[in-house]
Design an enzyme around this catalytic site. Structure first.
Site, PDB file in Angstrom:
ATOM      1  N   ARG A  77      21.822  -3.027 -15.114  1.00 54.02           N
ATOM      2  CA  ARG A  77      22.173  -2.858 -13.696  1.00 54.02           C
ATOM      3  C   ARG A  77      23.683  -3.010 -13.475  1.00 54.02           C
ATOM      4  O   ARG A  77      24.280  -2.286 -12.688  1.00 54.02           O
ATOM      5  CB  ARG A  77      21.403  -3.868 -12.837  1.00 54.02           C
ATOM      6  CG  ARG A  77      19.919  -3.551 -12.791  1.00 54.02           C
ATOM      7  CD  ARG A  77      19.150  -4.637 -12.075  1.00 54.02           C
ATOM      8  NE  ARG A  77      19.473  -4.712 -10.661  1.00 54.02           N
ATOM      9  CZ  ARG A  77      19.157  -5.756  -9.894  1.00 54.02           C
ATOM     10  NH1 ARG A  77      18.538  -6.798 -10.402  1.00 54.02           N
ATOM     11  NH2 ARG A  77      19.473  -5.761  -8.614  1.00 54.02           N
ATOM     12  N   ASN A 109      22.515  -8.906  -0.762  1.00 54.22           N
ATOM     13  CA  ASN A 109      22.784  -8.071  -1.937  1.00 54.22           C
ATOM     14  C   ASN A 109      23.477  -8.874  -3.027  1.00 54.22           C
ATOM     15  O   ASN A 109      24.256  -9.776  -2.752  1.00 54.22           O
ATOM     16  CB  ASN A 109      23.650  -6.871  -1.550  1.00 54.22           C
ATOM     17  CG  ASN A 109      22.963  -5.998  -0.513  1.00 54.22           C
ATOM     18  OD1 ASN A 109      21.766  -6.134  -0.314  1.00 54.22           O
ATOM     19  ND2 ASN A 109      23.700  -5.132   0.135  1.00 54.22           N
ATOM     20  N   VAL A 110      23.209  -8.468  -4.255  1.00 53.58           N
ATOM     21  CA  VAL A 110      23.803  -9.153  -5.403  1.00 53.58           C
ATOM     22  C   VAL A 110      24.813  -8.248  -6.096  1.00 53.58           C
ATOM     23  O   VAL A 110      25.336  -8.587  -7.152  1.00 53.58           O
ATOM     24  CB  VAL A 110      22.702  -9.599  -6.409  1.00 53.58           C
ATOM     25  CG1 VAL A 110      21.722 -10.563  -5.752  1.00 53.58           C
ATOM     26  CG2 VAL A 110      21.946  -8.409  -6.999  1.00 53.58           C
ATOM     27  N   ASP A 111      25.088  -7.078  -5.500  1.00 49.96           N
ATOM     28  CA  ASP A 111      25.839  -6.032  -6.213  1.00 49.96           C
ATOM     29  C   ASP A 111      27.355  -6.208  -6.206  1.00 49.96           C
ATOM     30  O   ASP A 111      28.071  -5.524  -6.945  1.00 49.96           O
ATOM     31  CB  ASP A 111      25.465  -4.636  -5.680  1.00 49.96           C
ATOM     32  CG  ASP A 111      25.682  -4.478  -4.172  1.00 49.96           C
ATOM     33  OD1 ASP A 111      26.559  -5.155  -3.608  1.00 49.96           O
ATOM     34  OD2 ASP A 111      24.976  -3.645  -3.559  1.00 49.96           O
ATOM     35  N   HIS A 126      21.386 -14.486  -1.978  1.00 49.75           N
ATOM     36  CA  HIS A 126      20.546 -14.200  -3.149  1.00 49.75           C
ATOM     37  C   HIS A 126      21.348 -14.190  -4.454  1.00 49.75           C
ATOM     38  O   HIS A 126      20.885 -13.673  -5.460  1.00 49.75           O
ATOM     39  CB  HIS A 126      19.795 -12.871  -2.961  1.00 49.75           C
ATOM     40  CG  HIS A 126      18.740 -12.945  -1.896  1.00 49.75           C
ATOM     41  ND1 HIS A 126      18.146 -11.839  -1.330  1.00 49.75           N
ATOM     42  CD2 HIS A 126      18.165 -14.020  -1.288  1.00 49.75           C
ATOM     43  CE1 HIS A 126      17.252 -12.223  -0.430  1.00 49.75           C
ATOM     44  NE2 HIS A 126      17.258 -13.540  -0.371  1.00 49.75           N
ATOM     45  N   GLY A 193      20.967  -2.578   7.438  1.00 52.22           N
ATOM     46  CA  GLY A 193      20.360  -2.134   6.181  1.00 52.22           C
ATOM     47  C   GLY A 193      19.450  -3.138   5.510  1.00 52.22           C
ATOM     48  O   GLY A 193      19.436  -3.233   4.293  1.00 52.22           O
ATOM     49  N   THR A 194      18.684  -3.854   6.325  1.00 51.05           N
ATOM     50  CA  THR A 194      17.679  -4.742   5.711  1.00 51.05           C
ATOM     51  C   THR A 194      16.320  -4.489   6.350  1.00 51.05           C
ATOM     52  O   THR A 194      16.235  -4.248   7.554  1.00 51.05           O
ATOM     53  CB  THR A 194      18.066  -6.240   5.826  1.00 51.05           C
ATOM     54  OG1 THR A 194      16.965  -7.023   5.334  1.00 51.05           O
ATOM     55  CG2 THR A 194      18.428  -6.676   7.212  1.00 51.05           C
ATOM     56  N   SER A 195      15.281  -4.561   5.509  1.00 49.08           N
ATOM     57  CA  SER A 195      13.926  -4.347   6.041  1.00 49.08           C
ATOM     58  C   SER A 195      13.464  -5.564   6.835  1.00 49.08           C
ATOM     59  O   SER A 195      12.403  -5.522   7.459  1.00 49.08           O
ATOM     60  CB  SER A 195      12.957  -4.056   4.893  1.00 49.08           C
ATOM     61  OG  SER A 195      12.979  -5.130   3.970  1.00 49.08           O
ATOM     62  N   ALA A 237      24.342   3.319   7.884  1.00 50.69           N
ATOM     63  CA  ALA A 237      25.386   2.331   8.160  1.00 50.69           C
ATOM     64  C   ALA A 237      26.792   2.922   7.985  1.00 50.69           C
ATOM     65  O   ALA A 237      27.684   2.648   8.789  1.00 50.69           O
ATOM     66  CB  ALA A 237      25.205   1.133   7.233  1.00 50.69           C
TER      67      ALA A 237
HETATM   68  P1  OAD Z   1      14.961  -3.437   1.405  1.00 51.60           P
HETATM   69  O1  OAD Z   1      14.944  -2.451   0.276  1.00 51.60           O
HETATM   70  O2  OAD Z   1      13.722  -4.208   1.690  1.00 51.60           O
HETATM   71  O3  OAD Z   1      15.346  -2.667   2.739  1.00 51.60           O
HETATM   72  C1  OAD Z   1      16.403  -1.764   2.797  1.00 51.60           C
HETATM   73  C2  OAD Z   1      16.556  -1.305   4.227  1.00 51.60           C
HETATM   74  O4  OAD Z   1      17.718  -0.488   4.283  1.00 51.60           O
HETATM   75  C3  OAD Z   1      15.379  -0.479   4.753  1.00 51.60           C
HETATM   76  O5  OAD Z   1      14.972  -0.995   6.015  1.00 51.60           O
HETATM   77  C4  OAD Z   1      15.973   0.918   4.901  1.00 51.60           C
HETATM   78  O6  OAD Z   1      15.429   1.631   6.003  1.00 51.60           O
HETATM   79  C5  OAD Z   1      17.449   0.597   5.140  1.00 51.60           C
HETATM   80  N1  OAD Z   1      18.380   1.669   4.783  1.00 51.60           N
HETATM   81  C6  OAD Z   1      18.257   2.641   3.852  1.00 51.60           C
HETATM   82  N2  OAD Z   1      19.359   3.423   3.825  1.00 51.60           N
HETATM   83  C7  OAD Z   1      20.210   2.925   4.757  1.00 51.60           C
HETATM   84  C8  OAD Z   1      21.530   3.284   5.215  1.00 51.60           C
HETATM   85  N3  OAD Z   1      22.175   4.315   4.692  1.00 51.60           N
HETATM   86  N4  OAD Z   1      22.084   2.549   6.190  1.00 51.60           N
HETATM   87  C9  OAD Z   1      21.424   1.483   6.732  1.00 51.60           C
HETATM   88  N5  OAD Z   1      20.203   1.099   6.337  1.00 51.60           N
HETATM   89  C10 OAD Z   1      19.590   1.803   5.371  1.00 51.60           C
HETATM   90  O7  OAD Z   1      16.219  -4.381   1.150  1.00 51.60           O
HETATM   91  P2  OAD Z   1      16.516  -5.840   1.702  1.00 51.60           P
HETATM   92  O8  OAD Z   1      16.081  -5.981   3.115  1.00 51.60           O
HETATM   93  O9  OAD Z   1      17.926  -6.123   1.359  1.00 51.60           O
HETATM   94  O10 OAD Z   1      15.726 -10.168  -2.874  1.00 51.60           O
HETATM   95  O11 OAD Z   1      15.579  -6.700   0.788  1.00 51.60           O
HETATM   96  C11 OAD Z   1      15.641  -8.085   0.907  1.00 51.60           C
HETATM   97  C12 OAD Z   1      15.432  -8.729  -0.417  1.00 51.60           C
HETATM   98  O12 OAD Z   1      14.221  -8.257  -1.000  1.00 51.60           O
HETATM   99  C13 OAD Z   1      16.452  -8.398  -1.478  1.00 51.60           C
HETATM  100  O13 OAD Z   1      17.647  -9.137  -1.365  1.00 51.60           O
HETATM  101  C14 OAD Z   1      15.732  -8.745  -2.737  1.00 51.60           C
HETATM  102  C15 OAD Z   1      14.332  -8.242  -2.438  1.00 51.60           C
HETATM  103  O14 OAD Z   1      13.314  -9.046  -2.889  1.00 51.60           O
HETATM  104  C16 OAD Z   1      16.005 -10.694  -4.055  1.00 51.60           C
HETATM  105  O15 OAD Z   1      16.291 -10.025  -5.024  1.00 51.60           O
HETATM  106  C17 OAD Z   1      15.924 -12.183  -4.090  1.00 51.60           C
END
Ligand code: OAD
Length: 250
Positions: A77, A109-111, A126, A193-195, A237
């Protein structure tokens, strides 16, 4: 004339954005989507590594069972991330740290792309793929973007593991508490950009709202948070965040 996207940004949000002193931005995988980093949920298949689903290879259990396999997955990664650049959303957020007297960026994000764009003092709830941590004494060490990854702990000589929160693990001590403090103090909270499904990070907007903040979500899809927000900007975003700033209207 305003573009369809710009017309989504209500005057009240622009005014609050321009007047705010204390702002918190919470980001998730979607903020890096336009850089080419796959999200965890939505928009296709979830990641699989050598036949193992993401949540298995990235689990606390795997660290105990097969740490070299976990490193192989994280090395892979990091290799991909080396080639990836921040996008307009990361860049806009990095500018905002200079605009507001109180500004906090909390990321799931961890990136490391926020830092690559210039953001400082990022609260990484995270962890980071660019750090390792000793499994015994918990000493942390940075992993260079180019060059080899440290193999053993400098402090005690024991094995290192990725400094990332894996499935089945707790958040790093202090990070969530700091983020919650900042959330309770902010006037404007942007959730990008978070679910909004993974707790406790997903509770930060609720904490901000309970403290009186105006809540804005930026996401192309609706989330469990959408109905709870003052305003929802539906879209990417990288296209929407720069529209919040002062400057010529499109
Ligand atoms: P998710 O993959 O669950 O959600 C990503 C969100 O980004 C979704 O709601 C998409 O609709 C949205 N999205 C996609 N493209 C986008 C864009 N161009 N602009 C804005 N939004 C966009 O990711 P997270 O919510 O970050 O944890 O997930 C939370 C955690 O779940 C992560 O940090 C990870 C995972 O388990 C760990 O690794 C501990």
């Amino acid at each position: 004339m305003q573009s369809a996207l710009a017309s989504q940004v209500p005057a009240e949000l622009r005014e609050r954005f321009n007047a705010a002193r204390n702002v918190l931005v919470l980001t998730g995988a979607g903020v890096s989507a336009e850089s080419g980093v796959p999200t965890f949920r939505g928009g296709g298949n979830s990641a699989v590594w050598k036949g193992m689903p993401f949540d298995e290879i990235s689990s606390a259990r795997m660290v105990e069972r097969d740490l070299p396999a976990v490193w192989e997955w994280f090395d892979y990664r990091r290799g991909i991330l080396q080639e990836i650049a921040p996008n307009a959303a990361h860049v806009a957020i990095a500018r905002w740290q200079h605009k507001f007297s109180g500004f906090s960026l909390v990321t799931q994000n961890v990136d490391g792309l926020h830092q690559k764009a210039g953001s400082r003092e990022v609260i990484e709830v995270h962890g980071s793929i660019w750090r390792a941590r000793c499994i015994a004494c918990h000493e942390r060490v940075g992993i260079p973007e180019h060059g080899s990854r440290p193999l053993d702990c400098n402090n005690c000589g024991d094995r290192l593991r990725p400094d990332v929160v894996l499935f089945g693990e707790m958040l790093p001590e202090g990070a969530f508490e700091l983020a919650a403090d900042k959330a309770s103090e902010c006037e404007l909270c942007l959730v990008v950009g978070t679910s909004a499904l993974v707790y406790p990070a997903a509770s930060l907007p609720e904490i901000a709202r309970a403290g009186g903040a105006y809540l804005c979500e930026v996401n192309p899809e609706r989330t469990p948070l959408s109905d709870f927000c003052d305003v929802v900007l539906t879209g990417k975003a990288g296209e929407l965040l720069p529209l919040l700033e002062d400057g010529p209207r499109l």
